[in-house]
Write a protein that holds these residues in place. Sequence first.
Motif, PDB file in Angstrom:
ATOM      1  N   GLY B 285       0.790  -1.229   0.000  1.00 13.72           N
ATOM      2  CA  GLY B 285       0.000   0.000   0.000  1.00 13.72           C
ATOM      3  C   GLY B 285       0.822   1.277   0.000  1.00 13.72           C
ATOM      4  O   GLY B 285       0.306   2.350   0.301  1.00 13.72           O
ATOM      5  N   ILE B 286       2.106   1.180  -0.343  1.00 13.91           N
ATOM      6  CA  ILE B 286       2.961   2.379  -0.332  1.00 13.91           C
ATOM      7  C   ILE B 286       2.787   3.156  -1.628  1.00 13.91           C
ATOM      8  O   ILE B 286       2.838   4.383  -1.635  1.00 13.91           O
ATOM      9  N   THR B 287       2.593   2.457  -2.720  1.00 14.35           N
ATOM     10  CA  THR B 287       2.238   3.114  -3.983  1.00 14.35           C
ATOM     11  C   THR B 287       0.944   2.484  -4.507  1.00 14.35           C
ATOM     12  O   THR B 287       0.664   1.310  -4.209  1.00 14.35           O
ATOM     13  N   ALA B 288       0.194   3.261  -5.266  1.00 10.84           N
ATOM     14  CA  ALA B 288      -1.074   2.742  -5.795  1.00 10.84           C
ATOM     15  C   ALA B 288      -0.835   1.758  -6.937  1.00 10.84           C
ATOM     16  O   ALA B 288      -1.586   0.796  -7.119  1.00 10.84           O
ATOM     17  N   THR B 289       0.193   2.024  -7.705  1.00  5.13           N
ATOM     18  CA  THR B 289       0.478   1.161  -8.856  1.00  5.13           C
ATOM     19  C   THR B 289       1.978   0.853  -8.913  1.00  5.13           C
ATOM     20  O   THR B 289       2.764   1.489  -8.219  1.00  5.13           O
ATOM     21  N   THR B 290       2.316  -0.088  -9.749  1.00  2.35           N
ATOM     22  CA  THR B 290       3.734  -0.332 -10.013  1.00  2.35           C
ATOM     23  C   THR B 290       4.218   0.707 -11.018  1.00  2.35           C
ATOM     24  O   THR B 290       3.436   1.511 -11.508  1.00  2.35           O
ATOM     25  N   ASP B 291       5.494   0.639 -11.362  1.00  4.21           N
ATOM     26  CA  ASP B 291       6.056   1.708 -12.204  1.00  4.21           C
ATOM     27  C   ASP B 291       6.744   1.106 -13.436  1.00  4.21           C
ATOM     28  O   ASP B 291       6.437   0.004 -13.860  1.00  4.21           O
ATOM     29  N   LYS B 292       7.732   1.817 -13.934  1.00 11.74           N
ATOM     30  CA  LYS B 292       8.333   1.485 -15.228  1.00 11.74           C
ATOM     31  C   LYS B 292       8.972   0.101 -15.262  1.00 11.74           C
ATOM     32  O   LYS B 292       8.912  -0.583 -16.281  1.00 11.74           O
ATOM     33  N   ALA B 293       9.619  -0.301 -14.181  1.00 11.13           N
ATOM     34  CA  ALA B 293      10.315  -1.597 -14.191  1.00 11.13           C
ATOM     35  C   ALA B 293       9.324  -2.734 -14.371  1.00 11.13           C
ATOM     36  O   ALA B 293       9.549  -3.655 -15.161  1.00 11.13           O
ATOM     37  N   PHE B 294       8.203  -2.666 -13.654  1.00 11.34           N
ATOM     38  CA  PHE B 294       7.203  -3.727 -13.760  1.00 11.34           C
ATOM     39  C   PHE B 294       6.631  -3.771 -15.178  1.00 11.34           C
ATOM     40  O   PHE B 294       6.451  -4.840 -15.754  1.00 11.34           O
ATOM     41  N   ARG B 295       6.347  -2.598 -15.732  1.00  6.66           N
ATOM     42  CA  ARG B 295       5.786  -2.547 -17.089  1.00  6.66           C
ATOM     43  C   ARG B 295       6.754  -3.143 -18.104  1.00  6.66           C
ATOM     44  O   ARG B 295       6.350  -3.721 -19.099  1.00  6.66           O
ATOM     45  N   GLY B 296       8.051  -3.001 -17.813  1.00  5.47           N
ATOM     46  CA  GLY B 296       9.044  -3.554 -18.736  1.00  5.47           C
ATOM     47  C   GLY B 296       9.197  -5.058 -18.642  1.00  5.47           C
ATOM     48  O   GLY B 296       9.772  -5.690 -19.536  1.00  5.47           O
ATOM     49  N   MET B 297       8.669  -5.656 -17.561  1.00  8.29           N
ATOM     50  CA  MET B 297       8.897  -7.094 -17.360  1.00  8.29           C
ATOM     51  C   MET B 297       8.144  -7.969 -18.350  1.00  8.29           C
ATOM     52  O   MET B 297       8.577  -9.073 -18.652  1.00  8.29           O
ATOM     53  N   ASP B 298       6.995  -7.476 -18.853  1.00 10.64           N
ATOM     54  CA  ASP B 298       6.280  -8.221 -19.911  1.00 10.64           C
ATOM     55  C   ASP B 298       7.191  -8.406 -21.111  1.00 10.64           C
ATOM     56  O   ASP B 298       7.325  -9.507 -21.661  1.00 10.64           O
ATOM     57  N   VAL B 299       7.794  -7.302 -21.509  1.00  5.20           N
ATOM     58  CA  VAL B 299       8.690  -7.326 -22.677  1.00  5.20           C
ATOM     59  C   VAL B 299       9.893  -8.225 -22.366  1.00  5.20           C
ATOM     60  O   VAL B 299      10.308  -9.037 -23.198  1.00  5.20           O
ATOM     61  N   GLN B 300      10.415  -8.072 -21.142  1.00  2.07           N
ATOM     62  CA  GLN B 300      11.578  -8.874 -20.744  1.00  2.07           C
ATOM     63  C   GLN B 300      11.272 -10.371 -20.880  1.00  2.07           C
ATOM     64  O   GLN B 300      12.056 -11.130 -21.453  1.00  2.07           O
ATOM     65  N   SER B 301      10.120 -10.771 -20.374  1.00  2.00           N
ATOM     66  CA  SER B 301       9.754 -12.195 -20.420  1.00  2.00           C
ATOM     67  C   SER B 301       9.618 -12.667 -21.869  1.00  2.00           C
ATOM     68  O   SER B 301      10.105 -13.747 -22.234  1.00  2.00           O
ATOM     69  N   ALA B 302       8.932 -11.846 -22.671  1.00  2.00           N
ATOM     70  CA  ALA B 302       8.717 -12.225 -24.080  1.00  2.00           C
ATOM     71  C   ALA B 302      10.051 -12.330 -24.816  1.00  2.00           C
ATOM     72  O   ALA B 302      10.279 -13.277 -25.594  1.00  2.00           O
ATOM     73  N   GLU B 303      10.946 -11.386 -24.547  1.00  2.00           N
ATOM     74  CA  GLU B 303      12.261 -11.402 -25.206  1.00  2.00           C
ATOM     75  C   GLU B 303      13.045 -12.652 -24.793  1.00  2.00           C
ATOM     76  O   GLU B 303      13.732 -13.264 -25.615  1.00  2.00           O
ATOM     77  N   HIS B 304      12.946 -13.005 -23.517  1.00  2.00           N
ATOM     78  CA  HIS B 304      13.675 -14.193 -23.055  1.00  2.00           C
ATOM     79  C   HIS B 304      13.163 -15.451 -23.753  1.00  2.00           C
ATOM     80  O   HIS B 304      13.952 -16.312 -24.139  1.00  2.00           O
ATOM     81  N   ILE B 305      11.837 -15.540 -23.913  1.00  2.00           N
ATOM     82  CA  ILE B 305      11.272 -16.706 -24.609  1.00  2.00           C
ATOM     83  C   ILE B 305      11.794 -16.745 -26.049  1.00  2.00           C
ATOM     84  O   ILE B 305      12.192 -17.789 -26.561  1.00  2.00           O
ATOM     85  N   PHE B 306      11.818 -15.564 -26.673  1.00  2.00           N
ATOM     86  CA  PHE B 306      12.298 -15.469 -28.056  1.00  2.00           C
ATOM     87  C   PHE B 306      13.765 -15.926 -28.148  1.00  2.00           C
ATOM     88  O   PHE B 306      14.131 -16.706 -29.038  1.00  2.00           O
ATOM     89  N   ILE B 307      14.576 -15.462 -27.209  1.00  2.00           N
ATOM     90  CA  ILE B 307      16.012 -15.816 -27.235  1.00  2.00           C
ATOM     91  C   ILE B 307      16.205 -17.304 -26.949  1.00  2.00           C
ATOM     92  O   ILE B 307      17.024 -17.978 -27.594  1.00  2.00           O
ATOM     93  N   ILE B 308      15.414 -17.845 -26.025  1.00  2.23           N
ATOM     94  CA  ILE B 308      15.504 -19.288 -25.730  1.00  2.23           C
ATOM     95  C   ILE B 308      15.151 -20.090 -26.990  1.00  2.23           C
ATOM     96  O   ILE B 308      15.827 -21.057 -27.342  1.00  2.23           O
ATOM     97  N   LEU B 309      14.087 -19.639 -27.672  1.00  7.97           N
ATOM     98  CA  LEU B 309      13.684 -20.320 -28.916  1.00  7.97           C
ATOM     99  C   LEU B 309      14.822 -20.287 -29.946  1.00  7.97           C
ATOM    100  O   LEU B 309      15.117 -21.289 -30.611  1.00  7.97           O
TER     101      LEU B 309
END
Lengths: 209, 333
Positions: B285-309
């Motif tokens: 409850g310290i912030t209402a939402t997450t910030d830039k790092a969290f938003r970037g994690m979707d891309v990070q995960s997708a990129e990792h899957i792509f690189i693994i492939l």
Amino acid sequence: MYDTIGIWVGALFTLAIYSFLYKENPVYRLAEHLVVGISMGYIIVLIYNTVILPKLLEPIFGGNHWLLIIPGLLGLLYITRFIPSIAWLSRYPIAFVMGTGMGIGFPLTMKAYVLRQLEAAVIPLYSSGMPWHEVLGNIVMIFGTLAALIYFFFSKPHKGLFFGTGSKIGIWVIMLGFGATFGFTVMGRISLLIGRIQYLMGDWLHIIE
Amino acid sequence: MGAVNIWEKMLNLDRRWIFLGIGIISIVFFLVGFGMPVTTTKEVENIFDFVNELGPDDAIFIGFDFAPGTQAENMPMAVAVLRHAFHNNIPVFMTAIVPLGQGMAVSALNYVTDPAIDGHYERVLFEDWADYREAGITNREDIIAAWERDGNVLPEGALGWVFEGRDYALLGYLPLFHLVILGMTNSIETQFPVDYHGNPIGEMPMLKEHKSLRDVDLAVTNAASGACTYWITYAREKIGLPIAFGVTGVMATDYYPYIQSGQIIGQMGGLRGAAEYEVLLQENGITATTDKAFRGMDVQSAEHIFIILLIVIGNIAYFAGGFHKKTRLKGRG
């Protein structure tokens, strides 16, 4: 207004740098040289304003702290490297920095990097009440450390059960370490790209938040 | 023969296609935004819990020990810790080991106190509350009461006031920072007589209560180089100051031994570490939402899957094409 100009400049230079991914080109080289030049210019001005002016010039000329002339002159001797006939004078400030650095840093550095790490490697494999995964972790850590150290022991041929098998296990441990580092490196590089994409799509184009 | 040519083509694929793929995935996943969950790890939780236990009587150092080159990784973690400190009214000293880090500290402060962002902290500059200091009002609650009594209203969307010199001090950069740390173990003021804006440090109430690193409770160094270990060598080992690391992904594995040895309380590794801290801020409850790092994690995960492939496909091509029996690949001198 200035913010908008700054964002546009940042975005265009980001694209200029990424143009290298296609092939090297004059736009990329221009951006690269500007980054190096502006960074150096910024650092020189910053150091002048945060160090030379408030810690040397102002105390000498404004506060009559004349003793500061000695470290000031010692620092100036670095520049003698550019004059071959008196370049040897630059060794004095280097020796001073090296000597004081070693004297101050050596005991604490030994403690931080060697003794503490040794201490952390001297742990019980098992004690009552320890969960199984911690026991397993301790075994892997201790035998992994020993195996990696055996690999770097070059005074004996890597043959036989102790040195031969030990060094082979050591290689595996080191390779696992490299693998983890590689994974983190990939993550790090992608993170940098993510930062730039966020800048381009968010701050510049306002497509995302 | 034909099959071998396919494997050869795959192994000698122009790398620009891979760059293109990574670029497209980044853009698409930012636009779509799946919001994939980020689980927190013990290393980051330890830092969060430590900071969470601190309050107005304590103080922390946040080191902006990185240049713009690694801003994407280091900035979100520094911002997250800064937000946490402001929420708990913990006085924060902001420093920089590298020259360009000073600008990063200014950017982080501007971001957290940006009125355009919901959930910002309203900044009050040192000179703006000089009258209260002269009147002897230095307690945080008293400063706020006097400030609001004088007609200042907390803007809508702001989470609280932060007073320069009471809640934060932007100390900035000094060269040979290991010696600066060593000096600060005796006195912060002798190392930084004035702050980044030229304000005299000695007049700041937070300096009067925290004169040296011995009066400080934690140093979080957000670093892009091995200089972060200065804090261990010259502060942790000399006076026992608790240290936490926020490091780039490339560096993360190098510093795990310091967690195991207890020399640092925890570590945020790369964008993932920053995202974990953002998740903890939101969950508590310290912030209402997450910030830039969290938003970037979707891309990070997708990129990792792509690189693994790509790695899997590359290995299939390597073995299926029989290249493991040859000393070198065709088409590669």
